[in-house]
Write a protein that holds these residues in place. Sequence first.
Motif, PDB file in Angstrom:
ATOM      1  N   LEU A  89       0.842  -1.201   0.000  1.00 37.67           N
ATOM      2  CA  LEU A  89       0.000   0.000   0.000  1.00 37.67           C
ATOM      3  C   LEU A  89       0.875   1.248   0.000  1.00 37.67           C
ATOM      4  CD1 LEU A  89      -2.743   1.400   0.080  1.00 37.67           C
ATOM      5  CD2 LEU A  89      -2.750   1.104   2.555  1.00 37.67           C
ATOM      6  N   GLU A  90       1.927   1.240   0.798  1.00 38.83           N
ATOM      7  CA  GLU A  90       2.827   2.388   0.878  1.00 38.83           C
ATOM      8  C   GLU A  90       3.448   2.692  -0.490  1.00 38.83           C
ATOM      9  OE1 GLU A  90       7.096   3.408   3.001  1.00 38.83           O
ATOM     10  OE2 GLU A  90       5.709   2.097   4.083  1.00 38.83           O
ATOM     11  N   ARG A  91       3.942   1.676  -1.171  1.00 40.68           N
ATOM     12  CA  ARG A  91       4.634   1.874  -2.449  1.00 40.68           C
ATOM     13  C   ARG A  91       3.677   2.163  -3.602  1.00 40.68           C
ATOM     14  NH1 ARG A  91       8.369  -2.587  -4.227  1.00 40.68           N
ATOM     15  NH2 ARG A  91       8.896  -1.009  -5.761  1.00 40.68           N
ATOM     16  N   ILE A  92       2.654   1.338  -3.769  1.00 37.39           N
ATOM     17  CA  ILE A  92       1.801   1.452  -4.947  1.00 37.39           C
ATOM     18  C   ILE A  92       0.950   2.719  -4.899  1.00 37.39           C
ATOM     19  CG2 ILE A  92      -0.172   0.381  -6.095  1.00 37.39           C
ATOM     20  CD1 ILE A  92       1.260  -2.082  -6.291  1.00 37.39           C
ATOM     21  N   SER A  93       0.482   3.120  -3.726  1.00 40.10           N
ATOM     22  CA  SER A  93      -0.340   4.336  -3.659  1.00 40.10           C
ATOM     23  C   SER A  93       0.489   5.565  -4.035  1.00 40.10           C
ATOM     24  CB  SER A  93      -0.970   4.494  -2.281  1.00 40.10           C
ATOM     25  OG  SER A  93       0.014   4.638  -1.291  1.00 40.10           O
ATOM     26  N   LYS A  94       1.771   5.540  -3.739  1.00 36.82           N
ATOM     27  CA  LYS A  94       2.660   6.643  -4.110  1.00 36.82           C
ATOM     28  C   LYS A  94       2.972   6.608  -5.611  1.00 36.82           C
ATOM     29  CE  LYS A  94       7.096   6.651  -3.480  1.00 36.82           C
ATOM     30  NZ  LYS A  94       8.314   6.381  -3.616  1.00 36.82           N
ATOM     31  N   ASP A  95       3.199   5.410  -6.145  1.00 38.33           N
ATOM     32  CA  ASP A  95       3.624   5.265  -7.543  1.00 38.33           C
ATOM     33  C   ASP A  95       2.491   5.369  -8.559  1.00 38.33           C
ATOM     34  OD1 ASP A  95       6.151   4.888  -6.516  1.00 38.33           O
ATOM     35  OD2 ASP A  95       6.178   2.721  -6.850  1.00 38.33           O
ATOM     36  N   PHE A  96       1.250   5.110  -8.133  1.00 42.15           N
ATOM     37  CA  PHE A  96       0.130   5.088  -9.078  1.00 42.15           C
ATOM     38  C   PHE A  96      -1.044   5.939  -8.575  1.00 42.15           C
ATOM     39  CE2 PHE A  96       2.554   1.199  -9.717  1.00 42.15           C
ATOM     40  CZ  PHE A  96       2.827   1.295 -11.078  1.00 42.15           C
ATOM     41  N   PRO A  97      -0.911   7.268  -8.658  1.00 46.98           N
ATOM     42  CA  PRO A  97      -2.001   8.149  -8.212  1.00 46.98           C
ATOM     43  C   PRO A  97      -3.251   8.033  -9.099  1.00 46.98           C
ATOM     44  CG  PRO A  97      -0.268   9.424  -9.279  1.00 46.98           C
ATOM     45  CD  PRO A  97       0.248   8.014  -9.148  1.00 46.98           C
ATOM     46  N   ASN A  98      -3.129   7.340 -10.209  1.00 47.59           N
ATOM     47  CA  ASN A  98      -4.275   7.136 -11.106  1.00 47.59           C
ATOM     48  C   ASN A  98      -5.246   6.082 -10.579  1.00 47.59           C
ATOM     49  OD1 ASN A  98      -1.937   5.418 -11.684  1.00 47.59           O
ATOM     50  ND2 ASN A  98      -3.179   4.518 -13.306  1.00 47.59           N
ATOM     51  N   LEU A  99      -4.883   5.391  -9.506  1.00 53.71           N
ATOM     52  CA  LEU A  99      -5.731   4.344  -8.927  1.00 53.71           C
ATOM     53  C   LEU A  99      -6.376   4.841  -7.637  1.00 53.71           C
ATOM     54  CD1 LEU A  99      -3.305   1.336  -9.447  1.00 53.71           C
ATOM     55  CD2 LEU A  99      -5.219   2.013 -10.899  1.00 53.71           C
ATOM     56  N   THR A 100      -7.480   4.224  -7.260  1.00 52.51           N
ATOM     57  CA  THR A 100      -8.164   4.538  -6.003  1.00 52.51           C
ATOM     58  C   THR A 100      -7.884   3.399  -5.032  1.00 52.51           C
ATOM     59  OG1 THR A 100      -9.910   5.687  -7.200  1.00 52.51           O
ATOM     60  CG2 THR A 100     -10.416   4.975  -4.948  1.00 52.51           C
ATOM     61  N   PHE A 101      -7.406   3.715  -3.843  1.00 50.86           N
ATOM     62  CA  PHE A 101      -7.004   2.685  -2.885  1.00 50.86           C
ATOM     63  C   PHE A 101      -8.011   2.555  -1.756  1.00 50.86           C
ATOM     64  CE2 PHE A 101      -3.344   3.879  -5.258  1.00 50.86           C
ATOM     65  CZ  PHE A 101      -2.801   2.638  -5.573  1.00 50.86           C
ATOM     66  N   ILE A 102      -8.306   1.314  -1.420  1.00 50.45           N
ATOM     67  CA  ILE A 102      -9.247   0.990  -0.351  1.00 50.45           C
ATOM     68  C   ILE A 102      -8.477   0.208   0.722  1.00 50.45           C
ATOM     69  CG2 ILE A 102     -11.373  -0.204   0.274  1.00 50.45           C
ATOM     70  CD1 ILE A 102     -12.132  -0.065  -2.745  1.00 50.45           C
ATOM     71  N   PRO A 103      -8.132   0.838   1.849  1.00 52.46           N
ATOM     72  CA  PRO A 103      -7.438   0.110   2.912  1.00 52.46           C
ATOM     73  C   PRO A 103      -8.380  -0.886   3.588  1.00 52.46           C
ATOM     74  CG  PRO A 103      -7.272   2.496   3.224  1.00 52.46           C
ATOM     75  CD  PRO A 103      -8.285   2.253   2.164  1.00 52.46           C
ATOM     76  N   VAL A 104      -7.895  -2.084   3.835  1.00 52.22           N
ATOM     77  CA  VAL A 104      -8.648  -3.122   4.528  1.00 52.22           C
ATOM     78  C   VAL A 104      -7.785  -3.669   5.655  1.00 52.22           C
ATOM     79  CG1 VAL A 104     -10.054  -3.710   2.501  1.00 52.22           C
ATOM     80  CG2 VAL A 104      -7.899  -4.927   2.911  1.00 52.22           C
ATOM     81  N   VAL A 105      -8.346  -4.550   6.471  1.00 55.70           N
ATOM     82  CA  VAL A 105      -7.632  -5.062   7.633  1.00 55.70           C
ATOM     83  C   VAL A 105      -6.659  -6.189   7.279  1.00 55.70           C
ATOM     84  CG1 VAL A 105      -7.912  -6.208   9.874  1.00 55.70           C
ATOM     85  CG2 VAL A 105      -9.448  -4.352   9.217  1.00 55.70           C
ATOM     86  N   SER A 106      -7.064  -7.096   6.391  1.00 53.02           N
ATOM     87  CA  SER A 106      -6.249  -8.298   6.173  1.00 53.02           C
ATOM     88  C   SER A 106      -6.156  -8.682   4.701  1.00 53.02           C
ATOM     89  CB  SER A 106      -6.859  -9.464   6.947  1.00 53.02           C
ATOM     90  OG  SER A 106      -8.094  -9.848   6.343  1.00 53.02           O
TER      91      SER A 106
END
Length: 168
Positions: A89-106
């Motif tokens: 999550l740390e790497r991909i959210s920084k590298d791909f701002p064109n995507l929408t990220f949904i944090p989950v627990v597991s």
Amino acid sequence: SLMEKRTGLNIKLLQTKTWDETLEKSKSGKCDILSFVNQTPEREKWLIFTQPLLSDPNILITREEHSFVADLNGLNQESVALPSGTAMLERISKDFPNLTFIPVVSEGDALEMVSEKNADMTVRSLIVAADIIKKEGWFNLKISGQPQGYETHLRIGVLKDEKILRDI
């Protein structure tokens, strides 16, 4: 147990319920060692690392109707479910701002979100994803790509003040 046996150290396992709780215990100094952890710039603020003990490719997992993904840059606002606090999550959210990220627990939550059409995809370890998909019977999921340069290199992370533990 294997680490205790090989090093002669008395290691007490600290049980946590989530990865975020594990990271918090480590940051606060309540946990000296994290096993099988990715090295990231954020984690380097409080941990030092061994050489990789295990490497595993990360793969894109989608529902079976999704097309192959050759490049994440070519996607526009697709949703990606990822466990919070993870290196991915740390790497991909920084590298791909064109995507929408949904944090989950597991890990399982991320795959379930994709299976139930609450997210378009997830990016997970091949070993872990294959095991969870098989156990949960999510056979509507498939591997839709492998982002290059996002392999998992699992190491042991040790608090910076405990360098001798890392060296042992």
